[in-house]
Enzyme design. Structure first.
Site, PDB file in Angstrom:
ATOM      1  N   MET A  38       0.846  -1.212   0.000  1.00  8.24           N
ATOM      2  CA  MET A  38       0.000   0.000   0.000  1.00  8.24           C
ATOM      3  C   MET A  38       0.871   1.248   0.000  1.00  8.24           C
ATOM      4  O   MET A  38       1.862   1.301   0.742  1.00  8.24           O
ATOM      5  CB  MET A  38      -0.869   0.018   1.264  1.00  8.24           C
ATOM      6  CG  MET A  38      -1.727  -1.214   1.425  1.00  8.24           C
ATOM      7  SD  MET A  38      -2.700  -1.086   2.943  1.00  8.24           S
ATOM      8  CE  MET A  38      -3.536  -2.655   2.918  1.00  8.24           C
ATOM      9  N   MET A 138     -12.044  -7.656  -4.953  1.00 13.40           N
ATOM     10  CA  MET A 138     -11.984  -7.114  -3.589  1.00 13.40           C
ATOM     11  C   MET A 138     -13.374  -7.156  -2.957  1.00 13.40           C
ATOM     12  O   MET A 138     -14.335  -6.628  -3.517  1.00 13.40           O
ATOM     13  CB  MET A 138     -11.495  -5.650  -3.598  1.00 13.40           C
ATOM     14  CG  MET A 138     -10.052  -5.448  -4.009  1.00 13.40           C
ATOM     15  SD  MET A 138      -8.868  -6.377  -3.026  1.00 13.40           S
ATOM     16  CE  MET A 138      -9.213  -5.790  -1.369  1.00 13.40           C
ATOM     17  N   GLY A 143      -7.230  -1.248   1.616  1.00 17.46           N
ATOM     18  CA  GLY A 143      -6.528  -0.303   2.483  1.00 17.46           C
ATOM     19  C   GLY A 143      -6.335  -0.802   3.904  1.00 17.46           C
ATOM     20  O   GLY A 143      -5.388  -0.408   4.570  1.00 17.46           O
ATOM     21  N   PHE A 144      -7.216  -1.670   4.350  1.00 13.77           N
ATOM     22  CA  PHE A 144      -7.131  -2.120   5.737  1.00 13.77           C
ATOM     23  C   PHE A 144      -7.561  -3.577   5.854  1.00 13.77           C
ATOM     24  O   PHE A 144      -8.463  -4.025   5.144  1.00 13.77           O
ATOM     25  CB  PHE A 144      -8.045  -1.266   6.630  1.00 13.77           C
ATOM     26  CG  PHE A 144      -7.713   0.191   6.564  1.00 13.77           C
ATOM     27  CD1 PHE A 144      -6.728   0.725   7.382  1.00 13.77           C
ATOM     28  CD2 PHE A 144      -8.348   1.017   5.648  1.00 13.77           C
ATOM     29  CE1 PHE A 144      -6.393   2.075   7.297  1.00 13.77           C
ATOM     30  CE2 PHE A 144      -8.023   2.362   5.552  1.00 13.77           C
ATOM     31  CZ  PHE A 144      -7.036   2.897   6.382  1.00 13.77           C
ATOM     32  N   GLY A 145      -6.922  -4.292   6.773  1.00 18.18           N
ATOM     33  CA  GLY A 145      -7.379  -5.625   7.125  1.00 18.18           C
ATOM     34  C   GLY A 145      -8.520  -5.524   8.122  1.00 18.18           C
ATOM     35  O   GLY A 145      -8.832  -4.440   8.637  1.00 18.18           O
ATOM     36  N   GLY A 146      -9.165  -6.642   8.368  1.00 19.42           N
ATOM     37  CA  GLY A 146     -10.161  -6.703   9.429  1.00 19.42           C
ATOM     38  C   GLY A 146     -11.484  -6.033   9.138  1.00 19.42           C
ATOM     39  O   GLY A 146     -12.231  -5.707  10.054  1.00 19.42           O
ATOM     40  N   ASP A 176     -10.728 -11.300  -1.917  1.00 24.97           N
ATOM     41  CA  ASP A 176      -9.844 -10.702  -0.920  1.00 24.97           C
ATOM     42  C   ASP A 176     -10.605  -9.698  -0.053  1.00 24.97           C
ATOM     43  O   ASP A 176     -11.070  -8.675  -0.555  1.00 24.97           O
ATOM     44  CB  ASP A 176      -8.688 -10.007  -1.650  1.00 24.97           C
ATOM     45  CG  ASP A 176      -7.665  -9.414  -0.702  1.00 24.97           C
ATOM     46  OD1 ASP A 176      -7.737  -9.684   0.513  1.00 24.97           O
ATOM     47  OD2 ASP A 176      -6.777  -8.673  -1.190  1.00 24.97           O
ATOM     48  N   GLY A 177     -10.700 -10.015   1.238  1.00 22.93           N
ATOM     49  CA  GLY A 177     -11.270  -9.062   2.190  1.00 22.93           C
ATOM     50  C   GLY A 177     -12.439  -9.639   2.973  1.00 22.93           C
ATOM     51  O   GLY A 177     -13.416 -10.108   2.398  1.00 22.93           O
ATOM     52  N   GLY A 178     -12.287  -9.682   4.287  1.00 27.08           N
ATOM     53  CA  GLY A 178     -13.396 -10.115   5.140  1.00 27.08           C
ATOM     54  C   GLY A 178     -13.745 -11.584   4.997  1.00 27.08           C
ATOM     55  O   GLY A 178     -14.881 -11.974   5.266  1.00 27.08           O
ATOM     56  N   GLY A 196      -6.895 -12.633   6.256  1.00 25.25           N
ATOM     57  CA  GLY A 196      -6.022 -12.022   7.251  1.00 25.25           C
ATOM     58  C   GLY A 196      -6.570 -12.308   8.632  1.00 25.25           C
ATOM     59  O   GLY A 196      -6.240 -13.306   9.281  1.00 25.25           O
TER      60      GLY A 196
HETATM   61  C1  DX5 Z   1      -7.107  -5.102   2.085  1.00 25.49           C
HETATM   62  C2  DX5 Z   1      -6.105  -6.152   1.713  1.00 25.49           C
HETATM   63  C3  DX5 Z   1      -6.489  -7.512   2.144  1.00 25.49           C
HETATM   64  C4  DX5 Z   1      -6.524  -7.684   3.642  1.00 25.49           C
HETATM   65  C5  DX5 Z   1      -7.297  -8.922   4.007  1.00 25.49           C
HETATM   66  O1  DX5 Z   1      -6.696  -3.891   1.568  1.00 25.49           O
HETATM   67  O2  DX5 Z   1      -5.917  -6.176   0.305  1.00 25.49           O
HETATM   68  O3  DX5 Z   1      -5.632  -8.481   1.555  1.00 25.49           O
HETATM   69  O4  DX5 Z   1      -5.226  -7.758   4.180  1.00 25.49           O
HETATM   70  O5  DX5 Z   1      -7.457  -8.944   5.378  1.00 25.49           O
HETATM   71  P1  DX5 Z   1      -8.807  -9.463   6.085  1.00 25.49           P
HETATM   72  O6  DX5 Z   1      -8.940 -10.915   5.719  1.00 25.49           O
HETATM   73  O7  DX5 Z   1      -8.549  -9.224   7.521  1.00 25.49           O
HETATM   74  O8  DX5 Z   1      -9.948  -8.646   5.505  1.00 25.49           O
HETATM   75 ZN    ZN Z   2      -4.870  -7.950  -0.547  1.00 28.05          ZN
END
Ligand code: DX5
Ligand code: ZN
Length: 220
Positions: A38, A138, A143-146, A176-178, A196
């Site tokens: 990022m 996506m 931008g963020f995990g979790g 990818d995501g959640g 993640g």
């Molecule tokens: C978000 C990332 C994801 C993120 C996934 O910008 O591209 O790869 O790390 O993390 P979780 O599974 O916690 O949503």
């Molecule tokens: Zn990712």
């Protein structure tokens, strides 16, 4: 039986012990390692870059799935290829020249992926789909995990699988995501699941991994 590849997102790892975390994930039997890059411009957050990817490369033989959340991705393809990426995924929204970038990634000898933000329809890929190795859909705003999985993305994943069948393309569908065992069941067409929070931060990673791999129709 459906068995998606599982790619833990290293963004959720303990960075003070990154080498040990990677060794532990590898021992657990994950398939790929997902590396979120990022730039603080394309997405409102910064993560890690080339030196960290080089270090990751030194401690694992697993495929490195590099998700570039950066503007001007063309400037960095060669550097990330040299740093050890196996799959290089750039964002559709970050360039007007997706075809040129796919060609460049292939020239570098790597697999080419295109990532789509939640609001970008999968149909933008209908012409280029046969040329790409992976589409990263996506399921959160990058931008963020979790974050929580955005429910309408499940229909996009289904439409992408239909588009792929219609064009006789072979791109892997990555979500990818959640991703948790619950939301993974909403996207049965996924070939690769990134996780993640739902895997790397799980209290019992082995159990979380198994749950992600279970086909949605299989009772737990
Ligand atoms: C978000 C990332 C994801 C993120 C996934 O910008 O591209 O790869 O790390 O993390 P979780 O599974 O916690 O949503
Ligand atoms: Zn990712």
């Amino acid at each position: 039986m459906r068995r998606p590849l599982i790619a833990p997102s290293l963004l959720a790892a303990d960075f003070t012990r990154l080498g040990e975390e990677i060794t532990a994930l590898e021992a657990l039997g994950v398939d790929w390692l997902h590396c979120d890059i990022m730039d603080g411009v394309f997405v409102p957050n910064l993560s890690f870059g080339l030196p960290v990817l080089e270090a990751i490369r030194q401690v694992t033989t697993l495929p490195l799935d590099v998700h570039l959340m950066i503007i001007h991705p063309e400037r960095y393809l060669e550097a990330f290829a040299q740093a050890g990426a196996d799959v290089l995924t750039f964002h559709w929204e970050a360039t007007p020249h997706a075809d040129r970038l796919v060609q460049e990634i292939h020239r570098l000898g790597k697999k080419a992926g295109i990532a789509l933000n939640p609001a970008t329809p999968v149909e933008v890929l209908q012409d280029i789909l046969p040329e790409v190795d992976l589409v990263c859909v996506m399921s959160v705003n990058p931008g963020f995990g979790g974050q929580r999985f955005i429910p309408y993305v499940a229909a996009k994943v289904q439409r992408l699988a239909e588009l792929r069948a219609r064009c006789r393309a072979h791109a892997l569908i990555e979500v990818d995501g959640g991703i948790t065992s619950e939301t993974a069941a909403w996207v049965p067409q996924a070939d690769v699941l990134v996780a993640g929070q739902g895997l790397v931060r799980a209290a019992d990673r082995a159990q979380a991994l198994q749950a992600l791999r279970l086909p949605p129709s299989t009772p737990a």
